[in-house]
Structure formats: C-alpha cells, structure tokens
Design a protein around this motif. Structure first.
Motif, PDB file in Angstrom:
ATOM      1  N   LEU A 222       0.862  -1.179   0.000  1.00 35.82           N
ATOM      2  CA  LEU A 222       0.000   0.000   0.000  1.00 35.82           C
ATOM      3  C   LEU A 222       0.900   1.231   0.000  1.00 35.82           C
ATOM      4  CD1 LEU A 222      -2.855   1.191   0.125  1.00 35.82           C
ATOM      5  CD2 LEU A 222      -2.666   1.133   2.622  1.00 35.82           C
ATOM      6  N   ALA A 223       0.946   1.925  -1.116  1.00 37.39           N
ATOM      7  CA  ALA A 223       1.844   3.071  -1.259  1.00 37.39           C
ATOM      8  C   ALA A 223       1.201   4.350  -0.739  1.00 37.39           C
ATOM      9  CB  ALA A 223       2.226   3.241  -2.726  1.00 37.39           C
ATOM     10  N   GLY A 224       2.084   5.290  -0.355  1.00 37.25           N
ATOM     11  CA  GLY A 224       1.617   6.636  -0.031  1.00 37.25           C
ATOM     12  C   GLY A 224       1.111   6.841   1.375  1.00 37.25           C
ATOM     13  N   ALA A 225       1.286   5.892   2.304  1.00 35.23           N
ATOM     14  CA  ALA A 225       0.824   6.080   3.686  1.00 35.23           C
ATOM     15  C   ALA A 225       1.744   7.068   4.409  1.00 35.23           C
ATOM     16  CB  ALA A 225       0.789   4.751   4.408  1.00 35.23           C
ATOM     17  N   GLY A 226       1.208   7.740   5.418  1.00 32.87           N
ATOM     18  CA  GLY A 226       1.996   8.669   6.217  1.00 32.87           C
ATOM     19  C   GLY A 226       1.956   8.273   7.681  1.00 32.87           C
ATOM     20  N   PHE A 227       3.081   8.443   8.391  1.00 29.92           N
ATOM     21  CA  PHE A 227       3.167   8.041   9.792  1.00 29.92           C
ATOM     22  C   PHE A 227       3.821   9.140  10.625  1.00 29.92           C
ATOM     23  CE2 PHE A 227       3.117   4.089   7.408  1.00 29.92           C
ATOM     24  CZ  PHE A 227       2.222   3.291   8.124  1.00 29.92           C
ATOM     25  N   THR A 228       3.463   9.165  11.907  1.00 30.73           N
ATOM     26  CA  THR A 228       4.107  10.047  12.885  1.00 30.73           C
ATOM     27  C   THR A 228       4.681   9.184  13.992  1.00 30.73           C
ATOM     28  OG1 THR A 228       2.576  11.859  12.402  1.00 30.73           O
ATOM     29  CG2 THR A 228       3.788  11.974  14.479  1.00 30.73           C
ATOM     30  N   LEU A 229       5.904   9.508  14.425  1.00 28.42           N
ATOM     31  CA  LEU A 229       6.596   8.766  15.477  1.00 28.42           C
ATOM     32  C   LEU A 229       6.427   9.485  16.809  1.00 28.42           C
ATOM     33  CD1 LEU A 229       8.618   6.338  15.973  1.00 28.42           C
ATOM     34  CD2 LEU A 229      10.431   8.063  15.803  1.00 28.42           C
ATOM     35  N   TYR A 230       6.041   8.713  17.844  1.00 29.46           N
ATOM     36  CA  TYR A 230       5.837   9.280  19.182  1.00 29.46           C
ATOM     37  C   TYR A 230       6.737   8.576  20.187  1.00 29.46           C
ATOM     38  CZ  TYR A 230       1.557  11.180  17.102  1.00 29.46           C
ATOM     39  OH  TYR A 230       0.655  11.842  16.299  1.00 29.46           O
ATOM     40  N   ARG A 282      16.000   5.762  11.371  1.00 29.14           N
ATOM     41  CA  ARG A 282      17.313   5.488  11.964  1.00 29.14           C
ATOM     42  C   ARG A 282      17.667   6.541  13.011  1.00 29.14           C
ATOM     43  NH1 ARG A 282      20.972   3.974   6.578  1.00 29.14           N
ATOM     44  NH2 ARG A 282      19.529   2.434   5.697  1.00 29.14           N
ATOM     45  N   GLY A 283      18.730   6.240  13.754  1.00 25.85           N
ATOM     46  CA  GLY A 283      19.278   7.218  14.698  1.00 25.85           C
ATOM     47  C   GLY A 283      18.497   7.364  15.979  1.00 25.85           C
ATOM     48  N   LEU A 284      17.848   6.282  16.461  1.00 29.93           N
ATOM     49  CA  LEU A 284      17.012   6.348  17.667  1.00 29.93           C
ATOM     50  C   LEU A 284      17.773   5.871  18.902  1.00 29.93           C
ATOM     51  CD1 LEU A 284      13.652   4.934  16.260  1.00 29.93           C
ATOM     52  CD2 LEU A 284      14.312   7.340  16.542  1.00 29.93           C
ATOM     53  N   ASP A 285      17.326   6.333  20.049  1.00 32.77           N
ATOM     54  CA  ASP A 285      17.836   5.891  21.334  1.00 32.77           C
ATOM     55  C   ASP A 285      17.155   4.571  21.709  1.00 32.77           C
ATOM     56  OD1 ASP A 285      19.053   5.725  23.808  1.00 32.77           O
ATOM     57  OD2 ASP A 285      18.090   7.515  24.645  1.00 32.77           O
ATOM     58  N   VAL A 286      17.688   3.915  22.734  1.00 32.10           N
ATOM     59  CA  VAL A 286      17.018   2.743  23.296  1.00 32.10           C
ATOM     60  C   VAL A 286      15.678   3.178  23.873  1.00 32.10           C
ATOM     61  CG1 VAL A 286      17.137   0.996  25.117  1.00 32.10           C
ATOM     62  CG2 VAL A 286      19.191   1.621  23.860  1.00 32.10           C
ATOM     63  N   GLY A 287      14.631   2.397  23.694  1.00 40.44           N
ATOM     64  CA  GLY A 287      13.328   2.731  24.268  1.00 40.44           C
ATOM     65  C   GLY A 287      12.188   2.206  23.451  1.00 40.44           C
ATOM     66  N   SER A 288      10.982   2.573  23.856  1.00 38.92           N
ATOM     67  CA  SER A 288       9.758   2.176  23.139  1.00 38.92           C
ATOM     68  C   SER A 288       9.245   3.358  22.335  1.00 38.92           C
ATOM     69  CB  SER A 288       8.690   1.728  24.145  1.00 38.92           C
ATOM     70  OG  SER A 288       9.118   0.589  24.871  1.00 38.92           O
ATOM     71  N   TYR A 289       8.827   3.081  21.100  1.00 44.22           N
ATOM     72  CA  TYR A 289       8.295   4.122  20.213  1.00 44.22           C
ATOM     73  C   TYR A 289       6.947   3.660  19.677  1.00 44.22           C
ATOM     74  CZ  TYR A 289      13.006   6.010  20.441  1.00 44.22           C
ATOM     75  OH  TYR A 289      14.191   6.528  20.894  1.00 44.22           O
ATOM     76  N   TYR A 290       6.160   4.647  19.279  1.00 41.33           N
ATOM     77  CA  TYR A 290       4.810   4.367  18.795  1.00 41.33           C
ATOM     78  C   TYR A 290       4.615   5.108  17.481  1.00 41.33           C
ATOM     79  CZ  TYR A 290       4.553   3.012  23.663  1.00 41.33           C
ATOM     80  OH  TYR A 290       4.797   2.433  24.869  1.00 41.33           O
ATOM     81  N   VAL A 291       4.065   4.386  16.501  1.00 40.87           N
ATOM     82  CA  VAL A 291       3.874   4.942  15.160  1.00 40.87           C
ATOM     83  C   VAL A 291       2.383   4.970  14.868  1.00 40.87           C
ATOM     84  CG1 VAL A 291       4.371   4.664  12.713  1.00 40.87           C
ATOM     85  CG2 VAL A 291       6.097   4.057  14.405  1.00 40.87           C
ATOM     86  N   LYS A 292       1.930   6.106  14.361  1.00 43.62           N
ATOM     87  CA  LYS A 292       0.482   6.290  14.086  1.00 43.62           C
ATOM     88  C   LYS A 292       0.304   6.883  12.715  1.00 43.62           C
ATOM     89  CE  LYS A 292      -3.555   8.659  16.066  1.00 43.62           C
ATOM     90  NZ  LYS A 292      -3.999   9.567  17.139  1.00 43.62           N
TER      91      LYS A 292
END
Length: 292
Positions: A222-230, A282-292
């Motif tokens: 599925l092309a063209g989706a957009g996401f935000t990282l929290y 890329r370039g993230l710290d250790v931890g939990s992330y959430y994508v929406k």
C-alpha cells in the motif's frame, strides 16, 4: 684520567646515604623513585536509558541528543618535591559526536554536579575537527584534590553521521612528560566509550491479497501512507518526534532532527523501496516508540 668507581646507595626510612670509593658523600642527597604505574585515563558515558543513570563504557543515544561524558585522569602520588609531571594533556577523538562548547568541567568526584577544581586547566579546552584537547595543570590538581585523580566532564551531541555505523565514540589518551625525563613525551593506552543508535523499518500493506485465491500469497503493498513517530503511548502532539528525511544515493531514511534544523517534519511518508510502501527510521535511542 678517569677511573671506575663503585657507588653504594642506602635508603632507609626516607634517609639517603651515598658511598663512593669507601667514603660517604655528603651534601644532603635526594632519592627519587618512579612509580611502576604511570598516568592513566578512562572514558565513560552516562547511560540514562530505561530509567537508569550510570556511568558506563556504552550507552544509547538518538541523533541530536546531548550525551554526558567524563575522562577519569589518574596520576601517581609522587611524594618528593623533586618529582612531578611537567606536562599533562588529555586528548579525546570524537567520532559521530559534536563537542558542546564551554561544557568542560573538572571535578574531584564522578558526579558532574560536584564542585569544580579551580585552576585545573591551562588555557581553554578546545575541539577542532573532532579532536578535543585539554591541557591540565598537574600541580594545581594535586594541591586542590590531595591526590592525582580528577574527572573531566563534558557534553557532546550525537551527530547525524553517527547513523551510518549506528555508533558514535569518544576515544581518549594522555600525553605527558615526566620531570626526570624532560625530553621524552609518553602516551597512555587509549580508552573508548561508545554511543549506539538504533533503527527499524515498516512495510505498509493493504488488506487485499496478492492472489485472491491463495490465502498464503501475502498482502499487496500500500503506497503513499503517512506516519508520525511518538515517544509515549499516549501519542500526544507534544511527544511527536521531529524528523528529517535523508536521501543517500538510492537509499532514503528518516532520522531525528537536530534542534532548530530546517526541513523537520512530524509526518513521514512511507514511499521508499521498490513498492513505494516502506518507511525506514534510523538514529534512535534505546526505548519504546509508537507509530500512528
């Protein structure tokens, strides 16, 4: 005319007596003994990941994050006024890290918030092309601390180029001159502290099968989706991570934006890869992330 002479030296309870050709040589001679162990340096980085706060050889850190380091410098406790270190320079090579100007502080304790050691530096610590140089005043350090141990605290920000190897590092050594060997500069073994960053990749797919008649054929891209990282499970706007899109030849990815960096976005397009449905972060710290 020269004649070989046997010399005997007696050291007892700090008193020195010298005999040559059967006679004692007077004149208050002084004996000086070098320590088997010379100066040494150890680099540590503060790891605040996963709710811990420790000084370690490794830590996690995202691009743009200021990291706390210290260089532990130890020197032998020479007991004679005739012995000293006439030159003592700490050098630290930063790879994938940007030194924060003015952040250097000398303390007698590992805690960066402890009192600064006055007069520890000769001149101002400087960093050029990733080479951090700190000239130390050995005499002032010994006088102020009562021992030859000091901690050089500084900050360095994880740079965007640390993404390439998923690692940044600070490698330090000491260059010093012993007063009894004034024409000889010695170097300690290197010590390194590393900061790692991490990545993940998402593939966006539809509910439609590649082959409607085969449940095991997988789903269509599925092309063209957009996401935000929290950075939190609540996924509030205040905790959205600002990102920068990077294109390196045929490769593209997003990384955390530096403070005030132009081109930062909150929503990332999952339009990478052959099917235009891939999102690489890329370039993230250790931890939990959430994508929406």
């Amino acid at each position: 005319t020269y004649m070989p002479v046997t010399v005997f030296v007696q050291v007892k309870n700090g008193n020195v007596r010298v005999y040559a050709a059967g006679s004692e040589i007077t004149g208050n001679p002084t004996a000086v003994f070098k320590h088997e162990e010379g100066p040494a340096i150890n680099v540590r980085v503060n790891d605040d990941s996963r709710d811990i706060d420790e000084w370690k050889e490794t830590a996690g850190g995202r691009v743009g994050e200021p990291m706390d380091f210290y260089m532990e410098v130890s020197t032998p406790a020479y007991e004679s006024e005739h012995v000293a270190i006439s030159s003592l320079i700490a050098k630290c090579q930063l790879a994938g890290l940007n030194y924060v100007e003015g952040s250097m502080k000398a303390t007698a304790l590992p805690n960066a918030d402890s009192d600064a050691v006055k007069g520890a530096f000769i001149g101002t610590p400087a960093c050029t092309d990733g080479n951090l140089t700190v000239e130390l005043n050995y005499s002032n350090i010994r006088s102020a601390t009562g021992r030859g141990l000091i901690y050089l605290h500084f900050k360095a920000t994880v740079a965007p180029d640390a993404v390439a190897a998923s690692e940044a590092s600070a490698t330090a050594r000491l260059e010093y001159v012993f007063s009894m060997e004034a024409n000889k500069t010695k170097t300690t073994a290197d010590s390194t502290a590393a900061v790692y960053n991490y990545d993940f990749t998402l593939f966006k797919k539809s509910n439609e099968l590649n082959n409607p008649n085969d449940a095991g054929s997988g789903h269509r891209p599925l092309a063209g989706a957009g996401f935000t990282l929290y950075s939190d499970a609540g996924m509030t706007a205040a905790n959205a991570v600002s990102m920068i899109r990077v294109t390196d030849g045929a490769e593209a990815y997003y990384r955390p934006a530096l403070a005030g960096e132009e081109g930062a976005v909150a929503q990332m397009d999952a339009n990478m890869g052959n099917d235009n449905n891939t999102l690489s972060i890329r370039g993230l710290d250790v931890g939990s992330y959430y994508v929406k």
